[in-house]
Design an enzyme around this catalytic site. Structure first.
Site, PDB file in Angstrom:
ATOM      1  N   TYR A   1       3.705   2.128   5.143  1.00 54.07           N
ATOM      2  CA  TYR A   1       2.629   2.701   4.342  1.00 54.07           C
ATOM      3  C   TYR A   1       2.665   4.223   4.340  1.00 54.07           C
ATOM      4  CZ  TYR A   1      -2.163   2.439   2.369  1.00 54.07           C
ATOM      5  OH  TYR A   1      -3.283   2.483   1.558  1.00 54.07           O
TER       6      TYR A   1
ATOM      7  N   SER B   1       5.763  -3.048   8.965  1.00 54.22           N
ATOM      8  CA  SER B   1       4.395  -2.851   8.515  1.00 54.22           C
ATOM      9  C   SER B   1       4.275  -3.151   7.017  1.00 54.22           C
ATOM     10  CB  SER B   1       3.935  -1.435   8.870  1.00 54.22           C
ATOM     11  OG  SER B   1       2.550  -1.290   8.647  1.00 54.22           O
ATOM     12  N   GLN B   2       3.953  -2.155   6.178  1.00 53.45           N
ATOM     13  CA  GLN B   2       3.945  -2.418   4.742  1.00 53.45           C
ATOM     14  C   GLN B   2       5.285  -2.982   4.295  1.00 53.45           C
ATOM     15  OE1 GLN B   2       2.463   0.222   1.143  1.00 53.45           O
ATOM     16  NE2 GLN B   2       4.524   0.870   1.732  1.00 53.45           N
TER      17      GLN B   2
ATOM     18  N   ASP C   1      -1.940  -4.674  18.619  1.00 55.43           N
ATOM     19  CA  ASP C   1      -1.846  -4.031  17.309  1.00 55.43           C
ATOM     20  C   ASP C   1      -3.193  -4.119  16.593  1.00 55.43           C
ATOM     21  OD1 ASP C   1      -1.241  -3.114  14.787  1.00 55.43           O
ATOM     22  OD2 ASP C   1       0.580  -4.307  14.570  1.00 55.43           O
TER      23      ASP C   1
ATOM     24  N   HIS D   1       0.744  -0.807  17.074  1.00 54.34           N
ATOM     25  CA  HIS D   1       1.460  -1.011  15.813  1.00 54.34           C
ATOM     26  C   HIS D   1       2.901  -0.486  15.844  1.00 54.34           C
ATOM     27  CE1 HIS D   1       1.687  -2.274  11.727  1.00 54.34           C
ATOM     28  NE2 HIS D   1       1.857  -1.066  11.243  1.00 54.34           N
TER      29      HIS D   1
END
Length: 323
Positions: free
Chosen positions: A92, A186-187, A272, A302
């Protein structure tokens, strides 16, 4: 930081309550047909660098709406025969950055295609792909752009770009299209799950601490962005919750996971608070492929496994791509 989500034994059996829209497959079939109505027009321009062990190409291809999307293709220097390819999606706020920040997969002997993320890159890395589509009001970030209409939602454009990135990577003569993996953090992990559900012939996927999963739980469990962007939007637009939840249901990694068949290596971090572990397990437990596993990092936030997860991928992925 301490554990804040379900205990691990409960996570392993957790099932998301995210409701799939009845026209989910039709929506995505229409989206990809619309996107493919534009010529892919993939261009690969050699880039001179000081990376003597790698050859680098600046890539441009047509994504959603025919909009130009950038990327890097990185090959072991002097490659003369088609190689299996690793297509990577970014986290992100990040962009493709500079070629020397993407050394791992080329050094491991694979073709490596890095897709830039439209409209992102100012948070880190640096991007080169604008998003020319305007939207109504949104909370700062990307997660609420067009969020009241699935056809206008930002991630419709981004997921379509991601499918086209696979097609662009496969268009290069030094890429073996029959051996294609997708991965991201992640993203990037959430995008990987979407591509895994939309591209039926991938060889493997590796979603790392994936974002964009189990929206009903994620948006009510964590106070961290990006998920908190949804709550902050709805604090102002208090009468729009139903529309927002409907839109998000078309983009939930849980529903893409139920369509994925390629061998998959997930990862999750139990502390996370950005992508809560239950949301990751919601996608993992829904994943339809029989060849799946998940690396669990007990005391990490994370950042997940970081280099340890890269080592796990390096041990796992070659066996899928070179078999």
């Amino acid at each position: 930081m301490s554990l804040f989500d379900l205990p691990l034994d409960e996570l392993r059996g957790y099932r998301s309550r995210s409701t799939e829209p009845e026209d989910f497959d039709q929506f995505w079939a229409e989206t990809l047909a619309e996107t493919r109505g534009h010529e892919l027009a993939a261009r690969f321009e050699p880039v001179p660098t000081a990376l003597t062990a790698l050859d680098v190409f600046d890539v441009t291809f047509a994504g959603f709406g025919g909009h130009p999307v950038k990327g890097w293709l990185i090959l072991p220097a002097g490659t003369s025969e088609p190689l299996p390819v690793v297509v990577e999606y970014l986290g992100y706020g990040g962009g493709r950055g500079l070629p020397h920040t993407h050394l791992l997969w080329g050094a491991a002997g694979f073709a490596h295609f890095v897709m830039d993320t439209r409209g992102q890159g100012s948070g880190w890395g640096g991007g080169a792909t604008p998003d020319p589509v305007g939207n109504a009001s949104a909370y700062p970030g990307f997660l609420t752009r067009g969020i009241e209409d699935p056809y206008a939602f930002y991630y419709r454009r981004l997921f379509a770009d991601a499918v086209r990135a696979v097609e662009a990577a496969r268009a290069h003569p030094l890429v073996d299209a029959s051996r294609t993996a997708a991965l991201g953090i992640s993203q990037g992990g959430g995008i990987t799950l979407a591509v895994g559900g939309l591209v039926p012939d991938l060889t493997a996927i590796a979603p790392d601490v994936p974002f964009l999963c189990d929206f009903p739980r994620a948006t009510t469990l964590t106070d961290r962005n990006p998920y908190r962007e949804v709550g902050n939007y709805l604090k102002t637009y208090r009468d729009r919750t139903r529309n927002v939840r409907r839109t998000l249901s078309y983009f939930d990694g849980v529903h893409f996971a139920s369509r994925g068949r390629a061998p998959a290596l997930f990862s999750v971090a139990l502390e996370d608070q950005t992508c809560p572990p239950s949301t990751v397990f919601g996608a993992f437990n829904a994943y339809a492929g029989k060849d799946k596993s998940i690396e669990v990092y007990d005391f990490n936030d994370h950042e997940g496994g970081g280099p340890f997860q890269q080592a796990a991928q390096l041990a796992w992925l070659p066996g899928k791509l070179t078999a």
